[in-house]
Design a protein around this motif. Structure first.
Motif, PDB file in Angstrom:
ATOM      1  N   TYR A 216     -51.325   8.771 -90.718  1.00  0.00           N
ATOM      2  CA  TYR A 216     -50.375   9.586 -91.927  1.00  0.00           C
ATOM      3  C   TYR A 216     -49.626  10.203 -91.223  1.00  0.00           C
ATOM      4  O   TYR A 216     -48.119   9.822 -91.904  1.00  0.00           O
ATOM      5  N   VAL A 217     -49.421  11.759 -90.524  1.00  0.00           N
ATOM      6  CA  VAL A 217     -48.861  12.222 -90.129  1.00  0.00           C
ATOM      7  C   VAL A 217     -48.016  12.189 -89.473  1.00  0.00           C
ATOM      8  O   VAL A 217     -47.136  11.604 -88.743  1.00  0.00           O
ATOM      9  N   ASP A 218     -48.156  10.967 -88.983  1.00  0.00           N
ATOM     10  CA  ASP A 218     -47.924  10.357 -87.024  1.00  0.00           C
ATOM     11  C   ASP A 218     -46.355   9.208 -87.469  1.00  0.00           C
ATOM     12  O   ASP A 218     -45.837   9.496 -87.578  1.00  0.00           O
ATOM     13  N   TYR A 219     -47.314   8.589 -88.995  1.00  0.00           N
ATOM     14  CA  TYR A 219     -46.240   7.990 -89.943  1.00  0.00           C
ATOM     15  C   TYR A 219     -44.451   8.378 -89.755  1.00  0.00           C
ATOM     16  O   TYR A 219     -43.484   8.215 -89.330  1.00  0.00           O
ATOM     17  N   VAL A 220     -44.943   9.662 -91.662  1.00  0.00           N
ATOM     18  CA  VAL A 220     -44.240  10.844 -90.687  1.00  0.00           C
ATOM     19  C   VAL A 220     -43.277  11.642 -89.579  1.00  0.00           C
ATOM     20  O   VAL A 220     -41.873  11.116 -89.938  1.00  0.00           O
ATOM     21  N   ALA A 221     -43.930  11.124 -89.357  1.00  0.00           N
ATOM     22  CA  ALA A 221     -42.727  12.307 -88.045  1.00  0.00           C
ATOM     23  C   ALA A 221     -42.512  11.194 -86.992  1.00  0.00           C
ATOM     24  O   ALA A 221     -40.992  11.778 -86.617  1.00  0.00           O
ATOM     25  N   ALA A 222     -42.676   9.792 -86.583  1.00  0.00           N
ATOM     26  CA  ALA A 222     -42.243   9.093 -85.908  1.00  0.00           C
ATOM     27  C   ALA A 222     -40.469   8.394 -86.742  1.00  0.00           C
ATOM     28  O   ALA A 222     -40.217   9.013 -86.291  1.00  0.00           O
ATOM     29  N   ALA A 223     -40.743   8.624 -88.130  1.00  0.00           N
ATOM     30  CA  ALA A 223     -39.343   8.834 -88.635  1.00  0.00           C
ATOM     31  C   ALA A 223     -38.698   9.847 -88.703  1.00  0.00           C
ATOM     32  O   ALA A 223     -37.573   9.612 -88.364  1.00  0.00           O
ATOM     33  N   GLY A 224     -38.929  10.995 -88.777  1.00  0.00           N
ATOM     34  CA  GLY A 224     -38.375  12.333 -88.114  1.00  0.00           C
ATOM     35  C   GLY A 224     -37.976  12.375 -86.602  1.00  0.00           C
ATOM     36  O   GLY A 224     -36.850  12.756 -86.948  1.00  0.00           O
ATOM     37  N   LYS A 225     -38.584  11.408 -86.360  1.00  0.00           N
ATOM     38  CA  LYS A 225     -38.110  11.672 -84.591  1.00  0.00           C
ATOM     39  C   LYS A 225     -37.119  10.361 -84.574  1.00  0.00           C
ATOM     40  O   LYS A 225     -36.087  10.963 -84.100  1.00  0.00           O
ATOM     41  N   GLU A 226     -36.791   9.690 -84.844  1.00  0.00           N
ATOM     42  CA  GLU A 226     -35.988   9.261 -84.850  1.00  0.00           C
ATOM     43  C   GLU A 226     -34.766   9.675 -85.523  1.00  0.00           C
ATOM     44  O   GLU A 226     -33.776   9.448 -84.635  1.00  0.00           O
TER      45      GLU A 226
END
Ligand code: DGJ
Length: 486
Positions: A216-226
């Motif tokens: 879950y956290v990675d999914y949020v982080a990936a979008a933020g990093k993009e």
């Protein structure tokens, strides 16, 4: 004449506008704001003013989802913009803390349109009766909503943070469920379908929950990093592997499940420990392996900072809720000493650090630290509450040492060649005789809390052990020494 004058003004303006901002510090040190202190411009100002007076180079500040997106799809960046400007004005750097779906395993920071709609944003029942249930990590709707908000925040930062004040962002805060597992319908189904449910490993429910939260956290982080590619991390509420379920948020990046997190959250740049207990040294070692050590929360106790920076090579360390310690003279004075030492520490010299964290340590315990060709035998002074320090090697025979509550000998046939105490980067005294055991030891007597214009400012520091002077607390002093072999 007028033309010349105008040209002069123009060149001055050009000069000032071309003046480059100092590069961001390589080591971030300071405090984490108390949870509610970034919620109004007034309290942002108060917290940051204090940060400046303590000498911090950076502050960790919360950004709460409920204040960012009070109405679904409508983002209000007023507070974020204010924070950026307020930090810039004070030459402070920031780490932002995204209080999104979870904070301390609970879900009190999502906006009401999320919290009140428990059908769409369903909960994970916990085994702790007095706790309200947090949002389930298997709730795709919550994840999508969180992602939209976090991505909007990161895209806004990219555009609005012109002077690059924000150095990193923490995604969520101390995630996990206060239970063995998530007992929502979706959570039970996921468990039944997971290979972990067929494992004999008693820690299987912990691995399973860690996997769920990490994804879950990675999914949020990936979008933020993009949207904006700056360092992202998340933090752990620490607890040993065998601690009873319900007593800590299960699923966060604790030591027992660090590998699960590393595997399932590749968009996080590191995982951080929040270290409040006597486990400081072990946790620094565990979280410093294979990734940068970054401690977003620890007690506002100077020894923890010295150890993390000097011995564990931390790239970031912050005292939680520093605002509460504004009137603690040990803390405030010690912060000043750290800020004096930080530029040297950041130069990347070989270093060691020590702290007497466990009050049960034998009073005469000697810690032997090797640095370069020398050995430093650190003796904690009996009865001292604050025994801690750092040793920085600046040349083969030269060391800058900050510390208090201990004395150091260098073994047989090594003596001090020269020793001076520094204040504000200037020589305060040249030490010899009684003060250095005739150059056989460095006595970390510390600075006295005496007003500079007071009558006792120049008194012998030996007196601080006499009852009449006990009130004169001391904090780390800074000493520059040169050693030689006899
Ligand atoms: C850890 C949390 O991450 C902080 O936000 C704060 O709640 C402290 N615990 C306790 O004050």
């Amino acid at each position: 004449m007028i033309k010349k004058y105008i040209l002069h003004i123009l060149s001055l303006l050009l000069l000032f506008s071309c003046q480059e901002q100092q590069p961001a510090p390589s080591i971030l040190w300071g405090g984490e704001m108390h949870n509610s202190n970034a919620s109004t411009p007034e309290s942002i100002d108060a917290s940051l003013d204090l940060a400046v007076s303590l000498g911090f180079n950076s502050v960790l500040a919360p950004v709460s989802w409920e204040l960012l997106e009070p109405v679904q799809g409508q983002f209000d960046f007023t507070l974020v913009d204010y924070l950026l400007k307020a930090a810039d004005k004070r030459d402070l750097y920031l780490g932002l803390l995204w209080f999104g779906t979870w904070k301390n395993g609970e879900s009190s920071y999502p906006p009401l349109w999320v919290k009140a709609d428990t059908a769409t944003y369903f909960r994970a029942p916990t085994c702790v009766a007095e706790k309200t249930s947090p949002i389930s990590p298997f709730c795709a709707a919550a994840r999508e909503a969180d992602v939209k908000a976090f991505k909007a925040l990161m895209a806004h930062l990219k555009m609005a943070d012109k002077t690059r004040r924000v150095r990193c962002v923490q995604v969520e805060n101390e995630v996990g469920v206060f239970a063995e597992r998530d007992f929502s319908e979706a959570g039970i189904k996921a468990w039944e379908e997971s290979p972990w449910s067929r494992s004999d490993d008693p820690l299987a429910p912990q691995y399973f929950m860690a996997e769920a939260y990490a994804r879950y956290v990675d999914y949020v982080a990936a979008a933020g990093k993009e949207a904006y590619d700056i360092p992202l991390f998340t933090n752990a509420w620490l607890a040993p592997a065998d601690k009873a379920y319900g007593k800590y948020p299960n699923g966060g990046p604790r030591v027992a499940v660090l590998d699960v997190w590393k595997k399932n959250a590749p968009h996080l740049d590191w995982l951080s420990p929040d270290i409040y207990g006597a486990e400081l040294k072990e946790m620094c070692a565990a979280y410093g392996e294979g990734q940068p050590l970054f401690i977003p929360e620890t007690n506002c106790q100077a020894g923890r900072f010295w150890y993390a920076l000097g011995e564990a090579g931390a790239k970031g360390v912050f005292g939680f809720g520093y605002e509460e310690h504004f009137d603690n003279p040990y803390y405030t004075a010690e912060c000043k000493v750290i800020s004096e030492m930080l530029p040297l520490i950041a130069e990347g010299h070989p270093m060691r650090g020590f702290v007497r964290i466990d009050k049960k340590d034998a009073p005469d315990a000697v810690e032997t630290l090797a640095l370069g060709d020398y050995t430093f035998n650190v003796h904690c002074i009996e009865g001292e509450k604050n025994a801690h320090g750092i040793i920085v090697q600046t040349a083969p025979d030269e060391f800058t040492i900050a510390g208090v509550g201990a004395w150091i000998d260098f073994g047989p046939r090594v003596q001090i060649a020269f020793c001076e105490e520094l204040r504000d980067d200037k020589r305060w005294q040249v030490l010899n005789g009684d003060e250095t055991g005739h150059h056989n030891m460095l006595y970390l007597r510390g600075r006295l809390n005496i007003p500079e214009d007071g009558p006792y400012y120049g008194l012998s520091y030996q007196r601080r052990f006499r009852p009449a002077y006990q009130e004169l607390f001391k904090v780390s002093g800074i000493y520059r020494i040169k050693l030689y072999n006899l």
